[in-house]
Design an enzyme around this catalytic site. Structure first.
Site, PDB file in Angstrom:
ATOM      1  NE  ARG A  57       2.157   6.346  -3.535  1.00 47.43           N
ATOM      2  CZ  ARG A  57       1.552   5.231  -3.087  1.00 47.43           C
ATOM      3  NH1 ARG A  57       0.249   5.208  -2.966  1.00 47.43           N
ATOM      4  NH2 ARG A  57       2.246   4.164  -2.769  1.00 47.43           N
ATOM      5  CD  GLU A  73       8.717  -0.338   5.440  1.00 44.73           C
ATOM      6  OE1 GLU A  73       8.292   0.531   4.653  1.00 44.73           O
ATOM      7  OE2 GLU A  73       8.855  -0.131   6.657  1.00 44.73           O
TER       8      GLU A  73
HETATM    9  O1  PRP Z   1      11.794   1.239  -1.728  1.00 44.58           O
HETATM   10  P1  PRP Z   1      10.784   0.156  -1.640  1.00 44.58           P
HETATM   11  O2  PRP Z   1      10.867  -0.637  -0.381  1.00 44.58           O
HETATM   12  O3  PRP Z   1      10.780  -0.696  -2.853  1.00 44.58           O
HETATM   13  O4  PRP Z   1       9.346   0.841  -1.554  1.00 44.58           O
HETATM   14  C1  PRP Z   1       8.963   1.942  -2.324  1.00 44.58           C
HETATM   15  C2  PRP Z   1       7.702   1.681  -3.087  1.00 44.58           C
HETATM   16  O5  PRP Z   1       6.619   1.376  -2.199  1.00 44.58           O
HETATM   17  C3  PRP Z   1       5.478   2.144  -2.566  1.00 44.58           C
HETATM   18  O6  PRP Z   1       4.736   1.536  -3.572  1.00 44.58           O
HETATM   19  P2  PRP Z   1       3.784   0.283  -3.389  1.00 44.58           P
HETATM   20  O7  PRP Z   1       4.527  -0.968  -3.726  1.00 44.58           O
HETATM   21  O8  PRP Z   1       3.146   0.319  -2.041  1.00 44.58           O
HETATM   22  O9  PRP Z   1       2.750   0.393  -4.565  1.00 44.58           O
HETATM   23  P3  PRP Z   1       1.646   1.433  -5.046  1.00 44.58           P
HETATM   24  O10 PRP Z   1       2.397   2.581  -5.649  1.00 44.58           O
HETATM   25  O11 PRP Z   1       0.888   0.666  -6.065  1.00 44.58           O
HETATM   26  O12 PRP Z   1       0.832   1.837  -3.857  1.00 44.58           O
HETATM   27  C4  PRP Z   1       6.095   3.416  -3.114  1.00 44.58           C
HETATM   28  O13 PRP Z   1       5.176   4.111  -3.929  1.00 44.58           O
HETATM   29  C5  PRP Z   1       7.292   2.906  -3.870  1.00 44.58           C
HETATM   30  O14 PRP Z   1       6.961   2.547  -5.199  1.00 44.58           O
HETATM   31  N1  ADE Z   2       6.895   3.266   4.824  1.00 44.59           N
HETATM   32  C1  ADE Z   2       6.533   3.463   3.555  1.00 44.59           C
HETATM   33  N2  ADE Z   2       5.738   4.513   3.236  1.00 44.59           N
HETATM   34  C2  ADE Z   2       5.375   4.709   1.944  1.00 44.59           C
HETATM   35  N3  ADE Z   2       5.738   3.917   0.942  1.00 44.59           N
HETATM   36  C3  ADE Z   2       6.533   2.891   1.228  1.00 44.59           C
HETATM   37  N4  ADE Z   2       7.077   1.935   0.428  1.00 44.59           N
HETATM   38  C4  ADE Z   2       7.775   1.111   1.206  1.00 44.59           C
HETATM   39  N5  ADE Z   2       7.736   1.491   2.482  1.00 44.59           N
HETATM   40  C5  ADE Z   2       6.957   2.603   2.520  1.00 44.59           C
END
Ligand code: PRP
Ligand code: ADE
Length: 188
Positions: free
Chosen positions: A75, A112
């Site tokens: 995103r 997370e």
């Molecule tokens: O602060 P953090 O614990 O590192 O988490 C934040 C990340 O988690 C989500 O991405 P995700 O890894 O789910 O990937 P995506 O964008 O491909 O859905 C979000 O878009 C951030 O990039």
């Molecule tokens: N709770 C949450 N919602 C959206 N993105 C995340 N990336 C890590 N934790 C998340």
């Protein structure tokens, strides 16, 4: 008094409109993608014209002076493109592993609900000495943004700021990013 449609928004105005859009439109999903996680899905914010404009303007307001915007997979790509247009600079996609041809810089991280690896090209563009502004949608544990910032630093860039739309404070990401200026348009 009527405000002309092309008036340049102030930072406070953009932040206020972004916060209203995020608080009104975010889709909160319990137990996704794993049990116990409350996932913040910003899809409806980005799909809303005024909402998307507000978050782009809010993020761009803190990125002045950047020479390149780095958007984190996935995103962060949407946001990074919009912010780069606003700032008049280029955009770099920080990709999940396996998407870019070599040579690349790679950095693994945990978040997370799992782990991953991010990559950027190591030969071009030349990032040495360039001021980079790193963008993503959500800051949770900070693992993802820390990995992205480390990649840019390894490539020779100066990370001048990190910014997200939504910060989940209880997960402590801001503390892990303490060597960078961190901005979130909304905190929960
Ligand atoms: O602060 P953090 O614990 O590192 O988490 C934040 C990340 O988690 C989500 O991405 P995700 O890894 O789910 O990937 P995506 O964008 O491909 O859905 C979000 O878009 C951030 O990039
Ligand atoms: N709770 C949450 N919602 C959206 N993105 C995340 N990336 C890590 N934790 C998340």
């Amino acid at each position: 008094m009527d405000v002309p449609e092309d008036a340049i928004p102030t930072r406070a105005d953009a932040f206020e409109r972004a916060e209203a859009a995020v608080s009104g439109l975010t889709r909160w999903c319990d137990d996704f993608p794993t049990p116990g996680v409350r996932f913040a899905d910003l899809t409806p914010v980005f799909a809303d014209g005024p909402g998307f404009r507000a978050v782009i303007e809010g993020l761009a307001a803190v990125g002045a002076g950047a020479e390149i915007v780095a958007g984190v997979d996935a995103r962060g790509f949407l946001l990074g493109g919009g912010v780069a247009m606003e700032l008049g600079c280029g955009v770099l996609a920080v990709r999940k592993a396996g998407k870019l041809p070599p040579p690349v810089h790679s950095q693994s991280y945990s978040l997370e609900y799992g782990a991953g690896t991010l990559e950027i090209p190591s030969d071009a563009p030349d990032l040495r000495g360039r001021r980079a502004f790193v963008i993503d949608d959500v800051l949770a544990t900070g693992g993802t943004l820390l990995a992205a910032a480390e990649l840019l630093t390894r490539a020779g860039a100066e990370v001048v700021g990190v910014a997200v739309v939504l910060e989940i404070e209880e997960l402590g990401g801001r503390a892990r990013l303490d060597q960078y200026p961190v901005t979130s348009l909304m905190r929960v």
